[in-house]
Design a protein around this motif. Sequence first.
Motif, PDB file in Angstrom:
ATOM      1  N   THR A 211     -18.409  14.033 -72.273  1.00 29.05           N
ATOM      2  CA  THR A 211     -17.921  15.214 -71.557  1.00 29.05           C
ATOM      3  C   THR A 211     -19.040  16.232 -71.364  1.00 29.05           C
ATOM      4  O   THR A 211     -19.784  16.548 -72.288  1.00 29.05           O
ATOM      5  N   GLN A 212     -19.148  16.757 -70.150  1.00 30.47           N
ATOM      6  CA  GLN A 212     -20.124  17.790 -69.845  1.00 30.47           C
ATOM      7  C   GLN A 212     -19.418  19.136 -69.689  1.00 30.47           C
ATOM      8  O   GLN A 212     -18.325  19.206 -69.117  1.00 30.47           O
ATOM      9  N   LEU A 217     -23.844  20.023 -69.709  1.00 35.62           N
ATOM     10  CA  LEU A 217     -24.417  19.596 -70.977  1.00 35.62           C
ATOM     11  C   LEU A 217     -23.401  18.840 -71.831  1.00 35.62           C
ATOM     12  O   LEU A 217     -22.251  19.257 -71.960  1.00 35.62           O
ATOM     13  N   THR A 218     -23.845  17.748 -72.438  1.00 33.14           N
ATOM     14  CA  THR A 218     -23.028  17.010 -73.388  1.00 33.14           C
ATOM     15  C   THR A 218     -23.288  17.548 -74.791  1.00 33.14           C
ATOM     16  O   THR A 218     -24.153  18.403 -74.996  1.00 33.14           O
ATOM     17  N   CYS A 219     -22.573  17.012 -75.756  1.00 36.23           N
ATOM     18  CA  CYS A 219     -22.768  17.439 -77.147  1.00 36.23           C
ATOM     19  C   CYS A 219     -24.184  17.136 -77.628  1.00 36.23           C
ATOM     20  O   CYS A 219     -24.793  17.937 -78.345  1.00 36.23           O
ATOM     21  N   GLU A 246     -27.978  15.570 -67.942  1.00 37.10           N
ATOM     22  CA  GLU A 246     -27.191  16.796 -67.754  1.00 37.10           C
ATOM     23  C   GLU A 246     -26.993  17.008 -66.260  1.00 37.10           C
ATOM     24  O   GLU A 246     -27.758  16.502 -65.438  1.00 37.10           O
ATOM     25  N   GLY A 247     -25.982  17.754 -65.907  1.00 40.58           N
ATOM     26  CA  GLY A 247     -25.506  17.763 -64.533  1.00 40.58           C
ATOM     27  C   GLY A 247     -26.250  18.628 -63.544  1.00 40.58           C
ATOM     28  O   GLY A 247     -25.992  18.533 -62.345  1.00 40.58           O
ATOM     29  N   LYS A 251     -31.775  16.115 -66.485  1.00 40.73           N
ATOM     30  CA  LYS A 251     -32.582  15.925 -67.690  1.00 40.73           C
ATOM     31  C   LYS A 251     -31.787  15.162 -68.741  1.00 40.73           C
ATOM     32  O   LYS A 251     -30.601  15.392 -68.930  1.00 40.73           O
ATOM     33  N   THR A 252     -32.481  14.287 -69.446  1.00 45.72           N
ATOM     34  CA  THR A 252     -31.893  13.641 -70.610  1.00 45.72           C
ATOM     35  C   THR A 252     -32.231  14.483 -71.835  1.00 45.72           C
ATOM     36  O   THR A 252     -32.996  15.446 -71.752  1.00 45.72           O
TER      37      THR A 252
END
Length: 350
Positions: A211-212, A217-219, A246-247, A251-252
Amino acid sequence: MASGDYRKEDLQEENRTDSGIDSYRSILKEEPFPKAARDPGSDGSGPRDKFSAGEERLDSAYGSSSLTVESLSEIVEDCNLSSREEEKAQGTELSEQEENLLTTITEDGDTILHLAIIHEDEFFAHQLIQLFPKDVLDIQNNLYQTPLHLATYLNLPSVVHGLVEKGVSLELQDQDGNTALHVACQHGQTDCVTQMTREVSPSKLAPVLETQNWRGLTCLHMATLSRHHHLMKLLMKKGADLNIQEGTSGKTALHLAVELHDMQAVTLLLNNGANVDGAMFNGCTPLHLAVGRQDAATANLLCQSGADKMLRNMEDETALDLADGNDDILALFPFDDIQISGRSVVGVKY
């Protein structure tokens, strides 16, 4: 630092957009807080719009009330839930007055459980958790915070455990798009993260980890940005996708760690299988970012991990093109025939 001190600083921090707990300052009588700032939909453009179209709030069946956290002590005295649980087991129903009390919400959308958690009355919160059905436990207030969000903000792992054990949703998002796990990862609430992930099945946890929030951003991104390496390790063990983008710019977590010059996080991610050549939406790899920031140490680590030095971004630039005469970085590119603008890059002093 004691947990109580942490919470006090957390509540007093100014201009924080990722924690709706500030909205309860007026309830707690710490300082005035404009109602418009507490209501994400008050200006017609806030996150409320994300939920208003075709989705019914879980608290739609609840009535409003003037119930406030100041009255909580009176509520505890007037409503002995322990005895009521015994009566319930014997088939005795709650009185109409008690049922109304337990099924009302404040003008801020809080149930009595929200208030118990805000008031940090863990004993009363646990009684309510046992009494309420799951749907009630998942009610979101006006900031779209569930009781799980609030228990996490206030670092109450025992309450988090009680809620998770009762089967509350881990996927519900607050006004900033954060799940409770996002909140815990951002603020380093290790015990809360543990309670939310320890006994949750991989199939149920996977969508939460993907989930973003509204910033994309994810956790794992949150833990990386906050330099919480122990939480990064925990999320990795739970199956977090190391290469999810990230959306906003693609970026990872590795890109983020490189930007922060966080060698420990870079090493951790690479050792656990992160894609060293993962590209952002503009084609930049972690090596592009490290070289562009003149970070020779990180660039060297990426090269040792097999980074492709010749990959080009959307501007048709390789990482070498961004070296800007840095001898330490140029030494990572051992070619004697590479030229920039017709000049050899080896042995040239800029």
